[in-house]
Design an enzyme around this catalytic site. Sequence first.
Site, PDB file in Angstrom:
ATOM      1  N   SER A 197      20.764  93.022 -25.505  1.00  0.00           N
ATOM      2  CA  SER A 197      19.379  92.984 -25.408  1.00  0.00           C
ATOM      3  C   SER A 197      18.629  93.037 -23.973  1.00  0.00           C
ATOM      4  O   SER A 197      19.462  93.703 -23.151  1.00  0.00           O
ATOM      5  CB  SER A 197      18.656  91.762 -26.194  1.00  0.00           C
ATOM      6  OG  SER A 197      17.314  92.257 -26.362  1.00  0.00           O
ATOM      7  N   TYR A 223      11.451 101.378 -25.978  1.00  0.00           N
ATOM      8  CA  TYR A 223      12.565 100.559 -25.482  1.00  0.00           C
ATOM      9  C   TYR A 223      12.365  99.116 -25.699  1.00  0.00           C
ATOM     10  O   TYR A 223      13.026  98.388 -26.378  1.00  0.00           O
ATOM     11  CB  TYR A 223      12.718 100.768 -23.880  1.00  0.00           C
ATOM     12  CG  TYR A 223      13.983  99.928 -23.393  1.00  0.00           C
ATOM     13  CD1 TYR A 223      15.346 100.327 -23.754  1.00  0.00           C
ATOM     14  CD2 TYR A 223      13.811  98.822 -22.666  1.00  0.00           C
ATOM     15  CE1 TYR A 223      16.337  99.343 -23.586  1.00  0.00           C
ATOM     16  CE2 TYR A 223      14.961  98.196 -22.129  1.00  0.00           C
ATOM     17  CZ  TYR A 223      16.253  98.387 -22.478  1.00  0.00           C
ATOM     18  OH  TYR A 223      17.405  97.824 -22.051  1.00  0.00           O
ATOM     19  N   LYS A 281      14.150  96.484 -28.345  1.00  0.00           N
ATOM     20  CA  LYS A 281      14.818  95.367 -28.166  1.00  0.00           C
ATOM     21  C   LYS A 281      14.242  94.105 -28.802  1.00  0.00           C
ATOM     22  O   LYS A 281      15.292  93.109 -28.908  1.00  0.00           O
ATOM     23  CB  LYS A 281      15.037  95.306 -26.489  1.00  0.00           C
ATOM     24  CG  LYS A 281      15.817  96.131 -25.659  1.00  0.00           C
ATOM     25  CD  LYS A 281      17.260  96.332 -26.230  1.00  0.00           C
ATOM     26  CE  LYS A 281      18.126  97.007 -25.266  1.00  0.00           C
ATOM     27  NZ  LYS A 281      19.438  97.283 -25.798  1.00  0.00           N
TER      28      LYS A 281
END
Length: 247
Positions: free
Chosen positions: A142, A166, A170
């Site tokens: 992650s 992004y 995550k």
Amino acid sequence: MTDTKQSTVLITGANKGLGREAARRLGKLGWKVFLGSRDEGRGREAVEKLAADGIDVVLVPLDVTSDESVATAEELVRTHTDRLDVLINNAGAGGHAIHPAQATVAEVHAVYDTNVYGPIRVTHAFLPLLQAADHPRVVMVSSAVGAFSVVTDPEQPVSKMHELAYSSSKAALNMLTVRYAQAFPDIKFNAATPGEVVNRTFAATDMNNNMGQLTVTEGTDSIVRLALLDPDGPSGTFTDRLGPIEW
């Protein structure tokens, strides 16, 4: 590890960066490494270099955005082993860091297809092999950018990084980690970030144009540590190089 059998690991996106370094480190411990790579040419080059270093490594062509590719990869791995001790979901897409004002569903979807749906595809396909292992572990690679505790801290540089794809992908991956851990108590599911949150540092990789302050080896410390967990180790956690971090 007290098991005298050779440990096995599949690492997605392992032709370079954190994935390849994790492959090298685990391979040096005597593990059999299944090196997943979307680009077969680059994957072959990585395998040749690792093999020349004495590592037992098998190239696994693997595009985590393709159901067919993932199924074919599972069939290939199964020809080499009847179990998978560790799965490292490392393949990732950074997107284009587009400001929310310009972000589109297409931009976000492309990142999610790799960072969220990819780990689901791969984990689903390899669950039987994982469940055949005595002490299976899954490591989700992650990012601290996916932690609410980090993004909402004004002292953290990423709090000023205005993008959607992004960071939210995550955060979703972190939730997947927890939910998998709850659903499969016999498998250790943990998330790792390749950095040091308290020091506001991260590993230098191609994804960040090698701007990180930590080496790729330092960046894999959290990943390798989770891959080497003992049977009584934690599950459903989020950790960086220095230890557990806040979600």
